[in-house]
Structures are given as C-alpha cells and as structure tokens.
Enzyme design. Structure first.
Site, PDB file in Angstrom:
ATOM      1  N   GLU A 158       0.825  -1.199   0.000  1.00  0.00           N
ATOM      2  CA  GLU A 158       0.000   0.000   0.000  1.00  0.00           C
ATOM      3  C   GLU A 158       0.865   1.258   0.000  1.00  0.00           C
ATOM      4  OE1 GLU A 158      -3.712  -0.551   2.102  1.00  0.00           O
ATOM      5  OE2 GLU A 158      -3.482   1.423   2.980  1.00  0.00           O
TER       6      GLU A 158
ATOM      7  N   GLU B 186       2.087   1.683  -3.392  1.00  0.00           N
ATOM      8  CA  GLU B 186       0.980   2.135  -4.250  1.00  0.00           C
ATOM      9  C   GLU B 186       0.752   3.638  -4.070  1.00  0.00           C
ATOM     10  OE1 GLU B 186      -2.774   0.248  -3.444  1.00  0.00           O
ATOM     11  OE2 GLU B 186      -3.793   1.282  -5.097  1.00  0.00           O
TER      12      GLU B 186
ATOM     13  N   CYS C 139      -8.267  -1.996   4.197  1.00  0.00           N
ATOM     14  CA  CYS C 139      -8.173  -3.199   5.031  1.00  0.00           C
ATOM     15  C   CYS C 139      -9.446  -3.501   5.795  1.00  0.00           C
ATOM     16  CB  CYS C 139      -6.992  -3.095   5.974  1.00  0.00           C
ATOM     17  SG  CYS C 139      -6.818  -1.465   6.666  1.00  0.00           S
TER      18      CYS C 139
ATOM     19  N   SER D  43      -7.373   1.953  -2.292  1.00  0.00           N
ATOM     20  CA  SER D  43      -6.182   1.148  -2.578  1.00  0.00           C
ATOM     21  C   SER D  43      -6.625  -0.210  -3.108  1.00  0.00           C
ATOM     22  CB  SER D  43      -5.374   0.964  -1.294  1.00  0.00           C
ATOM     23  OG  SER D  43      -4.502  -0.133  -1.435  1.00  0.00           O
TER      24      SER D  43
ATOM     25  N   LYS E 285     -15.421  -9.530   8.112  1.00  0.00           N
ATOM     26  CA  LYS E 285     -14.390 -10.407   7.537  1.00  0.00           C
ATOM     27  C   LYS E 285     -14.993 -11.714   7.039  1.00  0.00           C
ATOM     28  CE  LYS E 285     -10.680  -7.923   8.151  1.00  0.00           C
ATOM     29  NZ  LYS E 285      -9.879  -7.510   7.003  1.00  0.00           N
TER      30      LYS E 285
ATOM     31  N   GLU F 124     -16.190 -10.787   3.732  1.00  0.00           N
ATOM     32  CA  GLU F 124     -15.056 -10.567   2.835  1.00  0.00           C
ATOM     33  C   GLU F 124     -14.492 -11.886   2.313  1.00  0.00           C
ATOM     34  OE1 GLU F 124     -11.346  -9.239   4.647  1.00  0.00           O
ATOM     35  OE2 GLU F 124     -11.051  -7.821   3.022  1.00  0.00           O
TER      36      GLU F 124
ATOM     37  N   GLU G 219     -14.216 -12.603  -5.503  1.00  0.00           N
ATOM     38  CA  GLU G 219     -12.865 -12.274  -5.962  1.00  0.00           C
ATOM     39  C   GLU G 219     -11.792 -12.974  -5.136  1.00  0.00           C
ATOM     40  OE1 GLU G 219     -15.687 -10.189  -5.476  1.00  0.00           O
ATOM     41  OE2 GLU G 219     -14.532  -8.586  -4.528  1.00  0.00           O
TER      42      GLU G 219
ATOM     43  N   CYS H 224     -10.307  -1.757  14.643  1.00  0.00           N
ATOM     44  CA  CYS H 224     -10.644  -3.180  14.789  1.00  0.00           C
ATOM     45  C   CYS H 224     -10.807  -3.586  16.249  1.00  0.00           C
ATOM     46  CB  CYS H 224      -9.564  -4.047  14.180  1.00  0.00           C
ATOM     47  SG  CYS H 224      -9.051  -3.501  12.564  1.00  0.00           S
TER      48      CYS H 224
END
Ligand code: SF4
Ligand code: SF4
Ligand code: SF4
Ligand code: FES
Lengths: 593, 157
Positions: free
Chosen positions: A280, A283, A307, A327, A366, A369, A374, A523
């Site tokens: 990241e 990037e 994230c 990102s 999560k 996710e 993907e 988190c």
C-alpha cells in the site's frame, strides 16, 4: 451540583446526570435493556424504572436527569413488581428457547429473567400467533425476529455510530419490527456486516453466523493441514471473554491455546499487515509520482486504505464514484489467505487442496469478505472460515483448555513474524502510522521525525483526525517530493467516514491519504469483539495495542525479516506481477438501499 | 451496476417540499396521490434525493396507514374497523364488497381497479358503518347501499 438521595443515601452529582448514573456512583446497579453507553437515550423498554417518593408514576432511570432533593428508591416493592412485569411482557412475545439459543449464557434478557425469577408465565404466550422471520442469508449475520425485544439498540447503532441506517423500525403497534428496506435480507441491502449492532443487541436477535462446527471438522480431519491466522486486535480483546480485565494482552496464551486446540500452524495476520504496508505504501508513492511528476490526470487521489471490509462495502454502496481512490490492496486477512495456499504451501511442501485456512478476527465483516467471489486468487477459497474473537473464546471453553494457566507460546514460522507496525493495524490511525513509518523512510532514508516512532497526531478517539508531514531532503529518486506536505486524514466509525468523504467530495478537504476503519476505535472495537464494548473498554484495548507495539523488537514493516524474505523468494518486489495477482483486488458498485 | 434513471417527479417534489428530513412525509404523500402507492423504486429515489437511507423511507412509509407500499388499485376502499362501525354491521358490509368485487380484504383486483382495505377510525362513528373510497367518505352503509355505490364505480371506465 445537584444533591439527592438514593435508597436513603445522599449523593451529589453534576446537573444533567441521569438517575441511572447517579445510582452507579453509589454502587447501585439498575437493570437496563434499551440503554447503551455508546448510544443516545431511547427510554423505551422501561425495565430501569425507579420510584420517586411522592411522585405519581415510576421514572425511567436512564432517561430522567436528577433534580435537587429527589428521593429515589431503586428496589421498592413497586419497582420490583413493575420491572418483573416489564420482563414478563417482553417474554410473552419472545421465543425463549434459551437452551438452543446462540446467546445462551450471554444474554441480557436471560440474565434479567433470572434475576427477577420469572417463573411460570402469568401472561398469555403470544409467540404462536406471530409470524417471525429468521434471516440466514448473510454470511456474517443472523437476524432472528423471534428473539427481538424492539429495544432499538441496533437501529441507533447503525444510525449513530455507523451512519448506515440499514435498519429501521417498520410498521407499528403489535406489528412493529426491526426491518431493512422492504424487509429484504441483510445480505441484499446496504448493511456493511460490521456487526456493531450484534455487539449491542441484548438478546439473540442479531448474532454472528458461526463456523465453529466447520472449523472443528477441519481440525479433526487428519488429511487437512489447518492454518490459523490471528488479527492484531484479537490479542487485546480475547482475555475479556476468558476472565481477564479489559486491556490485558494475551498474545502468548492465545497462541498456546490455538496449538492446544489442534491447529497445525499458528500464524499471524500481523505478518500480512506488514506486507500490506509494503504494497500500500508503494501504491501511494506510485500514485503521488504519477500525479506530481507525470501529471497524469487519471490518478485517483486521495488514496484510501482498504483493510476494513465494512468500509469497502460502505463505499461501494454509498460513494461508488470514489472506488478508484480505494487502494487495490487486499486486506491483511485476504493477503494472508492467498499466500497460505501458494507461498506457504510451496515452502512447507503441502498440497493447497489439503490446506484449510481459518482466521480469527475481531470482525464480522471479515466473514463476508472471505466469501467475496474475488477472494480466490490461490485457485481455492483463500480464507475458508472466519471466526470472531468471541467464537475463539467459545472454542477454547469447548475444548476445556484452562486459558489462565497456559504458558505463553510463540507463533510458528513462516508467516508468523511481525513488527509493531503490524500490531497497530488494530487501532484507529494504526494503518496510517505504520504506512508513514515505512513510506517516510523509503523516501528520505530517515526515520519518521516523531519521538520513539510514535506518530501521536494520528492516534486518539476523535472521529476524524487530520495530520500532515513535511517531506524534506528526499533521496534522489524521490526528489519530486521535496517540500511536499503529505496530508493525511483518519476516520473511524462509518458515521465519521461519511462525514470525511462528504468533505472530500465538496472540495472542503484536500488530502493525499485517508485511513478508514469501519468500527469505532478501529478493529479493537470491532463487531466480533467481546460484549460489552464501549468507550471505556475501547480505550483500554487501545492502550494495550500501543503497549504491544512498544514491546516488539521491530517496529517498522519493511524491517520484518519474513517480509524481506517473501519478496526475495516469491513475490519479487512490491506491486510486482505476482503481487498483483495474489495481493490486489477490485471493487464493485452496489445498490443504494 | 445500478443505472440511475432520473426520476423527474421525485426531483420535482423535492424541489417543491425541500430536501430536509421534514420534507419526507409531504413528498411521500404526493407520490401516493399520484400513484396510489409507493413503489420500491420511488422510495429509493426519494432516499437518494434527500440523501437518507432507503430503510428510513420504508420505516416511515410503513408507519402510516395511508402511505401504502404495495400496489393499489385506482379506487382504494377503506372500511372503518373500529368498534362503532364493527357494532353497526361492518362485517356484513365487508362480505358484500368481497362478493361483488371478488377480492378479499387486503387484496387488489386483477384489473387494478379496486383495493379493499381496513382503516382505523375515520371519524364517522356517529354515522357508522362508514368507509372511504379514495378521499370520499360513505356513511350509514347497508348491503344495498354499498352495492349501489360500487355499481357506480364499476361503471367508470
Ligand atoms: S435471546 Fe436470550 S432469553 Fe431469548 S432465547 Fe436467547 S438466550 Fe434465551
Ligand atoms: S434486534 Fe436486538 S438490538 Fe435490535 S431491537 Fe431487537 S433486541 Fe434490540
Ligand atoms: S452490521 Fe453494521 S451496517 Fe449492518 S445493520 Fe448492523 S450496524 Fe448496520
Ligand atoms: S433502559 Fe431505561 S427505558 Fe430502557
């Protein structure tokens, strides 16, 4: 200050204090259901009623401010009868099958029923006349209306903390229910799966979808190599479920417990958090270069972090025009998953089809996710099952492991080493801080100019925080950044993320880099963390995260030897072709409801 | 991907009533005047226009009896279900209507001409039993009277 008496004892409290809080000061606990420290007063359940001497009716302690000379009774006969009646009324519409309920043993309604010895129902059981729905479509959340007491904590959470408003109070009177748009399933609407509502629901009406059985099956299958990764915030929360005070770090005991449970490799998401920083950070620098040097108008800035899967789903629904700004890095969980079945399998000479990858997360998003289509770049499902901190605690209890007595153990290798930068991913501002520690050093060759590497301006509990770093005396290849003031913004809790994005959208705020974590506090305040979670507890966990950072030998992601190793042996360099294949992803615009 | 087709009416109504939270109910009322019910799409478009959540719009709409969220016929019959009307023979009126229109309470005829619903007190207790057809009240109903009234409506093309 106002003086009043509670159960005959005098107390002085500031004006505006509720009777509930004044009583707390004298160590009198008044039961509550709709009240929650994180949320505005609702005053709808009436279980907190108290008697005021000389008053005509009982008062809701959570909603009534004290006044001078008040004489309050919190446990009179009248009060006891009223509270018991409230609970009985709630139960008359409640599918009270406690022994089969997910919240059995951890339910505020159950506790109150016990406390008030609700025996045989005096009231008619109405549950059979109701047509309750149970929504099991979401990979993260189960919503069971037969367990709902309509306290509306969830609605207020989704509105006041998250600014999502996926839930509303629909219909009225006896038909009133908590509903999504058009009573669609949670899986079909703007719900971000953050789980903040689950964390605040006092009953079993909103719970996480559990994958405990699947994980036990995998562990007990001799063919399978079960890899487990643990997110940074789990180590500062897990203790609360297992007899420790909030803020106790239990990293070593947790690792020991996971080994006892039978996981074959106990590894660390902090490793892939460090890796995320490499990808990241690079990037961001690449985007800045394209914008400043190549003057490429198509570069999307500010760049935002990626994230937090709740944040990703939120932006997909709410600000789809900003998807190019996010990102492309996968979250640490998913980077880890993709590598577990490729790099790790290769080094450990395992057939990826026999690897089951499990992650322990403070987060219910999560779970969603890991199920995104993907997330299969290893050729398999990269992360097979996601368990919350609470589910891990339950596993430890199920296995009869005496957690408090465990000796501390260390993570396995490879993909088990980490730095303090990886740990602070668990707190709001942590990804920003970790990224700055590395990016600044890449650009200038020097450490960030903050004492002890602690970039305090990005820390804290303010909803939106701004910070900037002046970049000077760059290395040759980064000279275009000389004199640039790198501007950063941090938001936690989606209600604050929305405000931040609106300011960016209106042009009122110009920054280069934005960190968003969907949950209040980051988190460590995630929807999968121990219940209760509130401001006080979040602060304790935050202190623990930064203490853990300070205790680490290495504090900068780019110094993680296993990160250096994986680039040498496997990935090449950040943003390499292989990195793109395994560690990066894309996003999808989603509906408005 | 969601394709946003401009909803002219919703935009117009937002221009007229404003885009604050307080504008929500007047906008929904006007939509119901226009279409007799709130479609899923209109609710989403109102949410977008006011920058609030669609669930909020749905919550508000379902709270109010007169903000329907299901397809309704051109003529919405609402029979008062409150005690005065019930005591004065509302059930008989109801079954007469059901017989004539061949729809049950809560249903809409297949040609979308009639919907048959109940309402809480509509304020005609002194002339019970009463019903509304759209905005027009009909009172002191008898099976004969209601048959006659419906016959007139059926005639309208
Ligand atoms: S929600 Fe609580 S009271 Fe209700 S069945 Fe579950 S454990 Fe029992
Ligand atoms: S789902 Fe839970 S938090 Fe929401 S109203 Fe029902 S009981 Fe309360
Ligand atoms: S999971 Fe989060 S976004 Fe979804 S309903 Fe609950 S609080 Fe709202
Ligand atoms: S806790 Fe006070 S009314 Fe619900």
């Amino acid at each position: 200050m106002v003086s009043l008496s509670i159960n005959g004892m005098l107390v002085k409290v500031p004006q505006g204090t509720t009777i509930l809080d004044a009583a707390k000061k004298l160590n009198f606990r008044i039961p509550t259901l709709c009240q929650h420290d994180d949320l505005c007063v609702a005053g709808n359940c009436r279980v907190c009623v108290v008697e005021q001497l000389g008053g005509r009716s009982l008062l809701a302690a959570c909603a009534t401010p004290v006044s001078s000379g008040m004489q309050i009774l919190t446990n009179s006969l009248k009060v006891r009868a009223a509270r018991k009646h409230v609970i009985e009324l709630l139960l008359s519409e409640h599918n009270a099958d406690c022994t089969k309920c997910y919240k059995n043993g951890n339910c505020e309604l159950q506790d109150l029923s016990n406390e008030f010895s609700v025996g045989d129902h005096l009231l008619l059981d109405l549950t059979e006349t109701k047509e309750y729905t149970i929504d099991r479509f979401s990979p993260s959340i189960i919503k069971d209306d037969s367990k709902c007491i309509r306290c509306q904590r969830c609605v207020r959470t989704c509105e006041q903390l998250q600014g999502v408003n996926a839930l509303t109070v629909a219909y009225k009177g006896e038909h009133q229910k908590i509903s999504t748009f058009e009573e669609l399933s949670m899986a079909e609407v703007i719900c971000t799966n953050c789980g903040q509502c689950i964390n605040r629901c006092p009953t079993g009406a909103l719970v996480e979808r559990t994958y405990l059985d699947e994980v036990w099956d995998a562990i007990l299958d001799p063919e399978k190599h079960v890899v487990v990764q643990t997110a940074p915030a789990v180590r500062v929360g897990l203790g609360e479920e297992l007899g420790f005070e909030p803020g106790e770090r239990v990293t070593g005991k947790m690792v020991a417990a996971l080994k006892r449970l039978g996981f074959d490799s106990v590894l660390d998401t902090d490793f892939s958090a460090d890796l995320t920083i490499m990808e990241e950070g690079t990037e961001l620098l690449t985007r800045l270069k394209r914008a400043l040097v190549d003057k490429d108008p198509s570069v999307a800035l500010p760049m935002t972090t990626s994230c937090s899967p709740g944040w990703i789903k939120f932006i997909e629904h709410t600000f789809p025009e900003y998807l190019p700004n996010v990102s492309t890095c996968k979250s640490p969980q998913q980077m880890f998953g993709a590598l577990a079945k490729t790099y790790f399998a290769q080094v450990r000479k395992l057939d990826p089809k026999n690897i089951v990858s499990v992650s322990i997360m403070p987060c219910t998003a999560k779970k969603y996710e890991a199920n995104r289509p993907e997330m299969r770049s290893s050729g398999y499902k990269d992360v097979d099952y996601v368990l919350t901190t609470r589910e891990l605690a339950k596993m430890i209890k199920q296995a009869g492991v005496e957690f408090r007595k465990l000796k501390e153990d260390k993570y396995d290798s490879i993909m088990g080493k980490s730095t303090g930068a990886g740990v602070i991913f668990g707190a709001t501002g942590g990804v920003m801080e970790a990224a700055l520690r590395t990016a600044y050093e890449i650009i200038t060759g020097r450490e960030v100019p903050f004492e002890g590497l602690n970039i305090t301006p990005v820390r804290g509990m303010e909803g939106v925080r701004l910070a900037s770093i002046k970049i000077e005396e760059c290395k040759e290849e980064w000279s275009f950044l000389n004199g640039v003031e790198l501007k950063c913004a941090v938001a936690h809790g989606l209600v604050n993320a929305r405000e931040l994005m609106n300011r960016v959208k209106s042009g009122d705020l110009i920054v280069h880099f934005i960190e968003v974590m969907a949950c209040p506090g980051g988190c460590l305040g995630g929807g999968g963390q121990p219940i209760p979670t509130n401001e006080k507890i979040r602060k304790k966990r935050t202190e623990a995260i930064y203490a853990e950072d300070m205790s680490m030998e290495l504090r900068k992601s780019h110094e993680n030897p296993e990160v250096i190793g994986i680039y040498k042996e496997f990935l090449g360099e950040p943003l390499s072709h292989k990195s793109h294949e395994l560690l990066h992803t894309h996003y999808t615009e989603r509906v408005r409801y | 991907m969601e394709t946003i087709i401009e909803n002219e009416l919703v935009r117009e109504l937002a221009n007229k009533h404003g885009r604050t939270r307080e504008s929500l109910i007047p906008i929904l009322q006007d939509l119901v005047v226009q279409y007799r019910f709130l479609s899923k799409k209109d609710m989403v478009d109102v949410a977008r226009e006011l920058d609030i959540s669609a669930a909020d719009v749905f919550g508000t709409a379902t709270f109010y009896t007169f903000l329907d969220t299901e397809v309704r016929g051109k003529y919405i019959i609402r029979i008062c279900k409150t005690i005065s009307c019930a005591m004065k023979g509302k059930n008989e009126i109801l079954s007469t209507i059901e017989d004539i229109l061949k729809i049950k309470l809560g249903e809409t005829s297949s040609d979308r001409k009639f919907s048959l619903l109940e309402a809480n007190c509509i304020g005609w207790c002194h002339k019970a039993p009463a019903m509304l057809i759209n905005d027009t009240p009909y009172t002191e109903l008898t099976p004969e009277k209601v048959t006659e009234i419906l016959r007139e409506y059926i005639k309208i093309q």
